[in-house]
Scaffold this active site. Structure first.
Site: not given
Lengths: 628, 628
Positions: A47, A261, A269, A347
């Site tokens: 993302d 987001r 996370y 990530p």
């Protein structure tokens, strides 16, 4: 079995695949894309878009929607244990981007589906659709040197199989950072669903478990770590004040990273510090984890702040951090791999999808040049050279970051822990790298340092052209120079010609113009005879004349293709921007020239005198075919 | 004859008509638009968009395409006779916009069709199409006071006639600045093509020869001038260096104005100094003029520069400058006229279309408020008050400009001529007016000066909210405050609450919050019970806390509708913008409040103490209906 032909076959329609497919399709290259998933992924996966990737998307005209729909990460917050060690407190906030030449001083987050859709929409406008669900079942590269050296030949053969009905491969999770095994695909015996594709070039952009990579026998170097993490996309209810900032939480109850987001969505996370039992030789048994378990860890990690999850998570997974790079990125410069097929890593720096898209952004223009017969096939060797080096740097950075972030914070009880200063310093010194703007391609046939003009400013051979505002002379309109460097497979020649009201400079402009028009110039030699004058090379003139007196007619008519190709380095009428390009780029009063590659990276910098001496012609002769 | 009902009937789908239609349609108002032209005009007419109009279009989400497709006029060039008087030379260049608070420091030019299309596309998304070719044949306003005072009644009756076949009215030229007579329309006897529309309100946006205005018996005040001009849209070939700048040429061979347009298109306004024979009492015999005649004047006017016209002109016309204003803009606040129906003037300042669109931008939210039962019908009286005054100011400015520009330049032979200094000074002093940002609405029920807080900065009651960058606290994202003031028919309450980390200020915030939640507050009294909390009033909190420590949670949960409603006045992470809003707006440390009208103009400014004393409640009680 049906036989068919195409110039480029792309296997995998993730970010690396669609970046390449779109770049080729908009230039009219014969290209096909296949993907094993019956439809685009609905949620989850990557993302994060770093500043350089925004610049790249913008160069394809694809950034507007991204900027409008995505969350903008301006600030990063750091939380560490309270003195009593029981909870967390904010240590500081600092800008999330630490790269001074960056055009966008923020990162973007948006679901991968929406990002892929940017490309899919653009591809559709060029008549290209992803064929799905389709899997490759056989791949063969000719070993006949004559065929391999024939630019008109189709030396790669791939058998494609269209999945149907029950055999449809429903991939719940193909993300790069999970180690869930791909569902096994049973092949139907029906030959009508099979097709033999003959391609000039094949790109394997088929993810971390790349079938293409395995067929080519390319190995991954590197290892799995012992760090187990969970990731969950959710809309929490919380009194945590930094829930809309990227936040790194070092807590004695486990580390946690918050990634805001689009809309009210948040990605968390969460380190599963006590979960080593879940792992088995790099494979993770996901069935042992539940969203509740993950969210309870998050709650403990964020204490004394409250976080509740009134809604079901939108997507979640668990993964072991694995850090590996493929030993080679191409075989015979006929089959290439890109993206997760080449590199897997943690990530958390939000770099994975960026590395993938930039792999094929690097490859696409080279394929176009060779397919059009403009450049020697050896141009394609620079893909492996440039992108493997980058992938290795990426893994090295990721090792440092993942270790430091998965490690415990320094406390009175744990003086060996990771200090806040140490952690923040890593992000600061690697700011250019994590922004993507610090990439420096090494010397090669297309990247030639050595001119005296280069090096004193931010315009550096091997790096992308940094943003600067210049004014279009004819209408005094300010332009970001990056907006003039579209990803249209053309070279951009930036001629910095100084003050065109000085006789000396205008004489130099005329001499350069005469040289460009002579048969020995790169412009004449490498522009196909039947093509438009700016088909391969777009020439932009950047003067250093005050806007009140500069005239676009200062550049003789024969040298300007249009009034819109003449610029000057002066302050815009709003008094707020422009006027620093020469100084920031390190260009002197006498001017100079920069050859900008079609991907926006500087290939060559020299003086105008060197142009007259044929240096630029020599540079292009290293990889371009003469049409004379 | 068929009878039908609608809340608002708009006659005329030019810029004034579609601005209103779109504003109403997006708010779900029952509206119809009819136009006598069978299709949208293909070329010609108005083309200039001033900076304030860009702001307004942006507030409707319609500016992106305009900015992308239009030409941007940054610089204005001035040419005057050479010392020998035979040709022209450049006297100077200066920024085209002279208005320091302007968000866009340039004007835009784009053909009127493309501008109207912005609205038509948006209307289509809301299910509204222009009905054409349709003409009104009868208009009647009820004179029954009971009906006129009944908010549910339909006191206006308009008979519409759909044109068909040979009677179709092909209007080659309906532009405001031409005095060509409308083609006479013969009506068919077929009653099936007729319809009787019963409307609550009617808008006549039917151009300079307005049928609605004539039906209402409203007169135009003012006169025709003796200045005859030609206008031609063309793609010339020239060595004139300012062909892409707005250029005013005072030449002994006639004055000329160059307006660059989209692409390579150029509009030329050319004075026909020796053409008084063409005019006859304000009517112009266009048949006596040819494009060749016009272009020859242009060639002479621009000597010694060469200008050639290798292509046919795209559009051209001739006109006499006429400067007139309607004596009233509405009848019984049930039928309104707007745009060219109210005011005609010379096109050279590029203000006509802007005045038209801003007329109905002013009217639309008032109609919505009254139709929804939020406000007293007397709110509608402010339309005539505000826009007629503006139109009169416009005509006064235009008289000065047109006289000065049509007059000869000062030369050795003609010391009484117009000096360059005089001409440039007019444009400079009227900079705010020509940019559209200098508009100051006079005191009325909705525009109430008098607070101590107002006047020390650029946030002025009666003016539009000037741009400032503020940061959204939760994610530190910079926002142009104008982007938060969308044209969505809502009031925006800007609460400037100072430094929320100071106990004194947070106590004040809480007190204000309590007041807002009390039954006597405007928020509770004038928000319909069944409606969303922010249906009528959107409350934005603007703190003055450093971004490193500001938390959106500083504003108590009950007071913030969402994390996105909390802002702070600080410098953005890029270090380049923001942090000046309090100072520039003239807001002190103690804070203050501004009530921003739905059209973006400041209606009220006061201190937070005055909020507690009920001043804001009193302000709204002057025109809003209590729902309690």
């Amino acid at each position: 079995m049906k036989d068919s032909y195409c110039d480029v076959l792309i296997i995998g329609a993730g970010p690396a695949g669609v970046m390449c497919a779109n770049a080729l399709a908009r230039e009219g290259i014969s290209v096909r894309v296949v993907d094993k998933r019956p439809e685009n992924i609905p949620a989850g996966q990557a993302d994060g878009i770093q500043p350089r990737t925004i610049e790249v998307l913008h160069s394809y005209g694809l950034a507007d929607k991204l900027l409008a729909e995505g969350a903008h990460l301006n600030m990063m917050a750091y939380y560490n244990p309270t003195p009593d060690g029981k909870g967390i407190e904010r240590t500081s906030r600092a800008p999330d981007v630490n790269a001074p030449t960056t055009r966008y001083q923020y990162k973007i987050t948006l679901n991968q589906t929406a990002i892929e859709d940017l490309f899919l929409n653009s591809m559709r406008q060029n008549g290209l659709h992803v064929e799905r669900p389709v899997i490759p079942t056989n791949l063969k590269i000719s070993d006949d040197e004559t065929v391999l050296n024939d630019s008109k030949a189709y030396p790669v053969e791939v058998t494609l199989h269209r999945l149907s009905g029950p055999e449809t491969c429903t991939m719940n999770d193909t993300s790069s950072h999970t180690n869930v095994v791909d569902p096994t695909v049973e092949l139907a015996a029906d030959n009508e669903l099979d097709e033999r594709v003959h391609a000039k070039y094949v790109l394997g952009a088929d993810g971390a478990h790349s079938w293409v990579r395995n067929q080519l026998g390319i190995k991954l170097e590197g290892e799995h770590t012992k760090h187990i993490w969970a990731v969950v996309d959710c809309v929490p209810e919380t009194n945590f004040p930094d829930i809309r900032n990227r936040t790194a939480i070092h807590s004695n109850n486990g580390s946690c990273m918050i990634i805001p987001r689009e809309g009210d969505l948040v990605r968390l996370y969460i380190q599963l510090a006590d979960a080593e039992d879940l792992a088995n030789g790099g494979r993770l048994d996901k069935s042992l984890v539940t969203p509740d378990r993950i969210m309870n860890v998050a709650k403990r990690s964020m204490y004394p702040y409250k976080i509740e999850f009134p809604h079901e998570p939108i997507w979640w997974t668990v993964y072991i951090i694995s850090q590996r790079v493929a030993t080679q990125f191409s075989v015979k410069e006929r089959v290439f791999i890109a993206g997760d097929a080449c590199h897997t890593h943690s990530p958390k720096a939000g770099l994975g999808m960026n590395a993938s898209m930039n792999d094929t952004h690097n490859l696409a223009w080279k394929l176009i040049h060779v397919l059009r017969g403009w450049a020697f096939p050896k141009l394609l060797e620079t893909y492996d050279l440039e992108r493997k080096k980058f992938a290795q740097d990426l893994i090295n950075f990721d090792r440092k970051l993942a270790d430091m972030f998965s490690g415990k914070a320094v406390t009175a009880d744990n003086m060996d822990g990771v200090s806040h200063e140490e952690f923040q310093a890593l992000l600061r010194t690697e700011g250019g790298f994590t922004a993507g703007t610090g990439i420096q391609y090494q010397p090669s046939i297309i990247t030639q340092p050595g001119s005296t003009t280069s090096g004193s400013g931010i315009l550096v051979v091997g790096q992308r052209v940094p943003p600067q505002v210049i004014l279009r002379v004819a209408d005094c309109r300010p332009f970001e120079i990056q907006d003039l460097l579209k990803s249209d497979a053309k070279w951009k020649l930036l001629f910095f010609v100084g003050d065109c009201k000085l006789e000396k400079q205008i004489a130099l402009v005329n001499a350069v113009g005469e040289h460009l028009q002579s048969p020995s110039s790169f412009l004449k030699r490498y522009t196909p005879k039947e093509a438009a004058a700016d088909a391969v090379f777009l020439i932009l003139w950047i003067a250093r004349t005050q806007k009140e007196v500069a005239d676009y007619t200062d550049v003789p008519k024969g040298l300007r293709s249009h009034w819109s190709t003449i610029y000057t380095d002066d302050v815009a009428v709003d008094g707020k921007k422009g006027g620093d390009a020469y100084e920031n780029y390190g260009i002197g009063h006498a001017g100079g020239v920069a050859a900008v590659r079609p991907d926006g990276y500087v290939g060559y910098v020299g003086s105008l005198k060197e142009v007259l001496d044929g240096h630029l012609d020599e540079y292009f002769s290293g990889f371009m075919f003469s049409s004379l």
